[in-house]
Every structure is written in structure tokens, then in C-alpha cells.
Design a protein around this motif. Structure first.
Motif, short mmCIF file in Angstrom:
data_model
loop_
_atom_site.label_atom_id
_atom_site.label_comp_id
_atom_site.label_asym_id
_atom_site.label_seq_id
_atom_site.Cartn_x
_atom_site.Cartn_y
_atom_site.Cartn_z
N ILE A 183 0.88 -1.02 -0.08
CA ILE A 183 0.11 0.67 0.00
C ILE A 183 0.81 1.15 0.03
O ILE A 183 1.16 2.01 -0.64
CB ILE A 183 -0.88 0.17 1.16
N ALA A 184 1.58 1.34 0.85
CA ALA A 184 2.70 2.44 1.26
C ALA A 184 3.22 2.70 -0.62
O ALA A 184 4.08 4.06 -1.04
CB ALA A 184 3.42 1.92 1.75
N ALA A 185 3.67 1.93 -0.96
CA ALA A 185 4.39 1.56 -2.39
C ALA A 185 3.94 1.93 -3.80
O ALA A 185 3.88 3.13 -3.91
CB ALA A 185 5.23 0.65 -2.71
N PHE A 186 2.55 1.79 -2.78
CA PHE A 186 1.56 2.10 -4.53
C PHE A 186 1.33 3.68 -4.00
O PHE A 186 1.33 4.48 -5.21
CB PHE A 186 -0.64 1.77 -4.40
N GLN A 187 1.16 4.87 -2.37
CA GLN A 187 0.96 6.01 -2.14
C GLN A 187 2.40 6.12 -2.81
O GLN A 187 2.28 7.58 -4.12
CB GLN A 187 0.21 5.88 -1.16
N LYS A 188 3.43 6.24 -2.33
CA LYS A 188 4.16 6.78 -3.10
C LYS A 188 4.86 6.64 -5.11
O LYS A 188 4.90 7.91 -5.42
CB LYS A 188 5.46 6.18 -2.43
N ALA A 189 4.26 5.53 -5.27
CA ALA A 189 4.38 5.55 -6.76
C ALA A 189 3.27 6.16 -7.41
O ALA A 189 3.67 7.23 -8.92
CB ALA A 189 3.94 4.09 -7.44
N THR A 190 2.27 7.20 -7.04
CA THR A 190 0.86 7.13 -8.19
C THR A 190 0.81 8.69 -7.12
O THR A 190 -0.08 9.01 -7.80
CB THR A 190 -0.38 6.83 -7.69
N CYS A 191 1.03 8.50 -6.21
CA CYS A 191 1.55 10.58 -5.04
C CYS A 191 -0.78 9.74 -4.89
O CYS A 191 -1.51 10.94 -4.61
CB CYS A 191 0.98 11.00 -5.31
N ILE A 192 -1.28 9.09 -4.71
CA ILE A 192 -3.14 8.73 -4.67
C ILE A 192 -3.04 8.34 -3.10
O ILE A 192 -2.55 7.57 -2.33
CB ILE A 192 -3.39 7.98 -5.28
N LYS A 193 -3.97 9.10 -2.44
CA LYS A 193 -3.66 8.75 -1.05
C LYS A 193 -4.74 7.15 -0.82
O LYS A 193 -6.10 7.51 -1.33
CB LYS A 193 -4.24 9.41 0.06
N LEU A 194 -4.37 6.45 0.02
CA LEU A 194 -5.31 5.15 -0.86
C LEU A 194 -6.11 4.86 1.08
O LEU A 194 -6.02 4.58 2.26
CB LEU A 194 -4.85 3.95 -1.26
N PRO A 195 -7.41 4.84 1.35
CA PRO A 195 -8.37 5.06 2.41
C PRO A 195 -8.16 3.58 2.19
O PRO A 195 -7.88 2.11 1.58
CB PRO A 195 -9.92 5.04 1.81
N TYR A 196 -8.18 2.53 3.52
CA TYR A 196 -7.43 1.36 4.20
C TYR A 196 -7.96 1.80 5.45
O TYR A 196 -7.98 2.65 6.04
CB TYR A 196 -6.52 0.49 3.52
N LYS A 197 -8.65 -0.38 5.77
CA LYS A 197 -8.90 -0.29 7.62
C LYS A 197 -8.70 -1.69 7.60
O LYS A 197 -8.32 -2.63 7.02
CB LYS A 197 -10.12 0.02 7.42
N ILE A 198 -8.23 -1.72 8.64
CA ILE A 198 -7.45 -3.72 9.30
C ILE A 198 -8.86 -4.32 8.83
O ILE A 198 -9.68 -3.45 10.68
CB ILE A 198 -6.61 -3.11 10.27
N THR A 199 -8.88 -5.31 9.19
CA THR A 199 -9.95 -6.17 8.95
C THR A 199 -9.63 -7.78 9.90
O THR A 199 -8.44 -8.10 9.42
CB THR A 199 -10.79 -6.26 8.04
N GLY A 200 -10.51 -8.40 9.72
CA GLY A 200 -9.69 -9.63 10.45
C GLY A 200 -9.11 -10.79 9.32
O GLY A 200 -9.73 -10.40 7.79
N ARG A 201 -8.56 -12.16 9.59
CA ARG A 201 -7.84 -11.93 8.77
C ARG A 201 -9.00 -12.98 7.38
O ARG A 201 -10.32 -13.28 8.09
CB ARG A 201 -7.23 -13.32 9.52
N ARG A 202 -8.37 -13.12 6.69
CA ARG A 202 -8.81 -14.14 5.45
C ARG A 202 -9.02 -15.26 5.09
O ARG A 202 -8.26 -15.85 5.66
CB ARG A 202 -8.68 -13.67 3.49
N ALA A 203 -10.15 -16.60 5.08
CA ALA A 203 -9.56 -17.85 5.49
C ALA A 203 -8.76 -18.27 4.85
O ALA A 203 -8.59 -18.04 3.43
CB ALA A 203 -11.25 -18.36 5.17
N GLY A 204 -8.23 -19.44 4.50
CA GLY A 204 -7.29 -19.70 4.07
C GLY A 204 -6.79 -19.03 3.05
O GLY A 204 -5.15 -19.47 2.96
N ASP A 205 -5.91 -18.00 4.27
CA ASP A 205 -4.61 -17.15 3.83
C ASP A 205 -3.06 -17.67 4.06
O ASP A 205 -3.06 -18.26 5.45
CB ASP A 205 -4.68 -15.80 3.83
N ILE A 206 -2.32 -17.79 3.69
CA ILE A 206 -1.12 -18.10 4.59
C ILE A 206 -0.26 -16.81 4.35
O ILE A 206 -1.20 -16.55 4.31
CB ILE A 206 -0.18 -19.22 3.31
#
Ligand code: UD1
Length: 345
Positions: A280-303
Motif C-alpha cells: 500500500i505504501a509503495a502504491f501511494q509513493k508511486a502514484t501520489c494517491i492516498k489510499l483509504p484502507y482499514k484493518i479487518t480480520g484475517r481471510r480464511a485460507g490465507d497463508i
């Protein structure tokens, strides 16, 4: 001398289309077979605009054995096949396992049977780092154990690898390269081709670019309580053009006749793990766009974390990732802007 002809199944798809571009730019003639179930024939126009050459295109389903036989009959110059055609949505594969087993396995069986009938013996297969599950040792090498699949989709990749190994063991002429992709992202720098997700994107980067474009309110970061430095999951994000180039190297490797054993496996990643928050930080740096995000729970099955040791691909294929993460994310954003214009008409 006439050009070598490469058959690319799934060649209008995301990775397939970028590979057709790289093949054509490397001097190969290409034949695309695609049933357009998850892509559009307009992709062929995009390829033609980039390369100045229109690939041959056959709207054929690889599950149709007779139609596949007809393709091999029509193009007798085919020297190798790159097999991408497959269904790839992990969640859907859990809901509709038979669809995934039928589509992904029957298409490979038909392709390999017709290859042997038509004396075409080189195949590059589109596999995935999903076969490693959560590796015990990172970065992961090709000899790490394959772990029980977490989804029918992942299982089809493992079974397809086995089908190719068993067939090569019984048909000594057959030579295969299995490319295990890490997380492909980005688009061609021309923005003529890219990934066009259907519905709400499940993968991280398309969700980021759609959020930046205002199509989604905010990005959910699936978990910040993993055992990683910032708590979010780590992946190896590989530029799709870099990934496409690996297929050209694989075809050249097979035609050079150097591969031993007959079936070789390669990790195709950058060798660098990035967390979701770092991406997310790299995207914001590369495009100068602030990205709205929030921390949610884990996604089932993710490693938790996986990244490649791509050393074998470098040593044996002469391939390594070249693009920076910032350029890659800029290409993803440029593509999102392009499709936003198309959506607006
Ligand atoms: C997924 C597939 C994998 C496939 C790959 C292709 C699963 C379980 N695996 O891998 O088989 O080869 O796509 O690219 O689906 N994330 C968020 N928010 C989002 C979306 C994703 O935080 O809205 C996080 C995920 O938790 C993960 C990372 O971003 O940590 C990457 O996710 P994704 O792009 O879906 O790829 P994978 O799950 O690694």
C-alpha cells in the motif's frame, strides 16, 4: 527460415496476452486458443497495437478435443505449447469443485494428447506457488515439499504437474517446463492490455487500483496479527511483463534441448517479500494517491508469508525480474485509468 509457431492456450487472458506480446517481440509466430470465458476478443487488437502483428486467434475451448485436434491440423508449424487456459478463482473452486476439476484437468489432457498425436513435444505449464502452501523455509526453493492443496483450484495445479511428470516418464520425447508463479501484478506499460477482473476483485492490486479510482470505498487489509514485522501477510509480487518474459526463456530453453530431467520446475518471483502494508505504501509513493484502507480480520485460507528463491530460473533459464515495484504499480494504475475511460464509454 520460417518462424517457430507457439500455441498459447488462454492467450487472451491476463498472463497469456502479455506472453503473446513478448513471444511476438522475440520473433515467434503465435496462435491463441481461448474460449473467451473470462476475457475478450478485443485483447487481440491490443496485442496487435503493441507489436504491429496480429496473432492468429481461434475461439476454441480446450475441453473440446475435436476442436483442439483441428487447431493442430490447421497450424502444422507449431513447435511448442504454452498452456494457460484454466479457471482460477479460488473461492469459486471451493463452491464448484467439479467445474474446476473438469475444466482444468480435461483441457490439459486434451492439449497433451493432441500434442503427442501431432508430434509436438515441448510444453510450458502455468503452475503456482500455491503448491508450497506455507513453506517451512523461506525463501522457498523448487525442492520444497508440495503440501496438501487448500482449494480445488490449488489441487488442479498439483494434479496437472503430476500428469505432465507421469506422461513425460512414459513418452520420452515429451519435455515440459513448469513455471510456479508467485503473485503476478501490473500491466503492459502501454496500457493496451492488462487484467480485467469480473465483479469485485479478490486479488489485492486490482482492489487497490479500483479503490484509488473511487469504485470501492476502502481497501480491507486482511489481518495485522500475523507473525511478520508489521503483522500483515507477505507475498512476492511479480510484474506480469517480467513473468511473460520467463515463458519466452522457457520456450528457448526447451528448443535448445538442454533440459534434463524432461520435466523442470522453476519459481518465477522477484525473491523479495512485501507485506500488504508495504505494498500500500509503495502504491501511494508511486502514484501520489492516498489510499483509504482499514484493518479487518484475517481471510480464511490465507497463508502468512511466502516469497521465492528465483535462483534456479536465473542460473538455468537466464531469467530474472527486472521491473521495480513502483514502476509495476504505476503500470497497474495506468491500466485502471484506461479501463475507467472504457467503462465511461
Ligand atoms: C491468490 C490465490 C493464489 C493465486 C493468486 C494469483 C488465494 C488463497 N490464493 O493468492 O492461488 O495464485 O491469488 O494472484 O486466493 N489482501 C488484502 N485485502 C484484499 C485482498 C487481498 O489484504 O482486499 C491480502 C491477502 O490477505 C494476501 C495479499 O493481500 O495477504 C495478496 O492477496 P491476493 O492478491 O488475493 O493473492 P494470494 O491470496 O496471495
Amino acid at each position: 527460415m520460417s518462424k517457430s509457431v507457439i500455441l498459447v492456450t488462454g492467450g487472451t487472458g491476463y498472463i497469456g496476452s502479455h506472453t503473446v506480446v513478448e513471444l511476438q517481440q522475440a520473433g515467434f509466430e503465435t496462435v491463441i486458443v481461448d474460449n473467451l470465458s473470462n476475457s475478450s476478443a478485443e485483447v487481440v487488437d491490443g496485442i496487435a497495437r503493441i507489436t504491429g502483428v496480429r496473432p492468429h486467434f481461434e475461439k476454441v475451448d480446450c475441453c473440446d478435443r475435436h476442436a483442439m485436434a483441428a487447431v493442430f491440423d490447421k497450424y502444422p508449424g507449431i513447435t511448442a505449447v504454452i498452456h494457460f487456459a484454466a479457471s482460477k478463482a479460488v473461492g469459486e473452486s471451493v463452491e464448484r469443485p467439479l467445474l474446476y476439476y473438469r475444466n482444468n484437468l480435461v483441457s490439459l489432457l486434451n492439449v497433451v494428447e493432441e500434442m503427442i498425436t501431432h508430434a509436438v513435444f515441448h510444453i510450458v505449464f502455468s503452475s503456482s506457488c500455491t503448491v508450497y502452501g506455507q513453506p517451512a523455509v523461506l525463501p522457498v526453493t523448487e525442492d520444497a515439499p508440495v503440501q496438501p492443496a487448500l482449494s480445488p483450484y490449488g489441487n488442479t495445479k498439483q494434479i496437472c504437474e503430476e500428469i505432465l511428470r507421469d506422461t513425460a516418464a512414459s513418452c520420452s520425447a515429451l519435455q515440459a517446463v513448469l513455471l510456479r508463479y508467485f503473485n503476478p501484478i501490473g500491466a503492459h506499460p502501454s496500457a493496451e492490455i492488462g487484467e480485467w477482473p469480473v465483479g469485485v476483485p479478490q486479488n489485492l492490486v486490482p482492489f487497490i487500483t479500483q479503490t484509488a479510482a473511487g469504485l470501492r470505498k476502502e481497501l480491507s487489509v486482511f489481518g495485522n496479527d500475523y507473525h511478520t514485522p508489521d503483522g500483515s501477510c507477505i507475498r512476492d509480487y511479480i510484474n506480469v511483463v517480467d513473468l511473460a518474459r520467463a515463458h519466452v526463456q522457457a520456450v528457448n530453453y526447451l528448443s535448445g534441448g538442454k533440459n534434463n530431467p524432461a520435466v523442470e520446475t522453476f519459481n518465477i518471483g522477484t525473491g523479495k517479500g512485501l507485506s500488504v502494508l508495504e505494498l500500500i505504501a509503495a502504491f501511494q509513493k508511486a502514484t501520489c494517491i492516498k489510499l483509504p484502507y482499514k484493518i479487518t480480520g484475517r481471510r480464511a485460507g490465507d497463508i502468512e508469508q511466502v516469497w521465492a528463491n528465483p535462483g534456479k530460473a536465473h542460473t538455468v533459464l537466464g531469467w530474472r525480474a527486472q521491473e521495480t515495484i513502483e514502476d509495476t504499480l504505476r503500470s497497474a494504475w495506468k491500466w485502471e485509468e484506461r479501463i475507467a475511460r472504457v467503462r465511461r464509454g
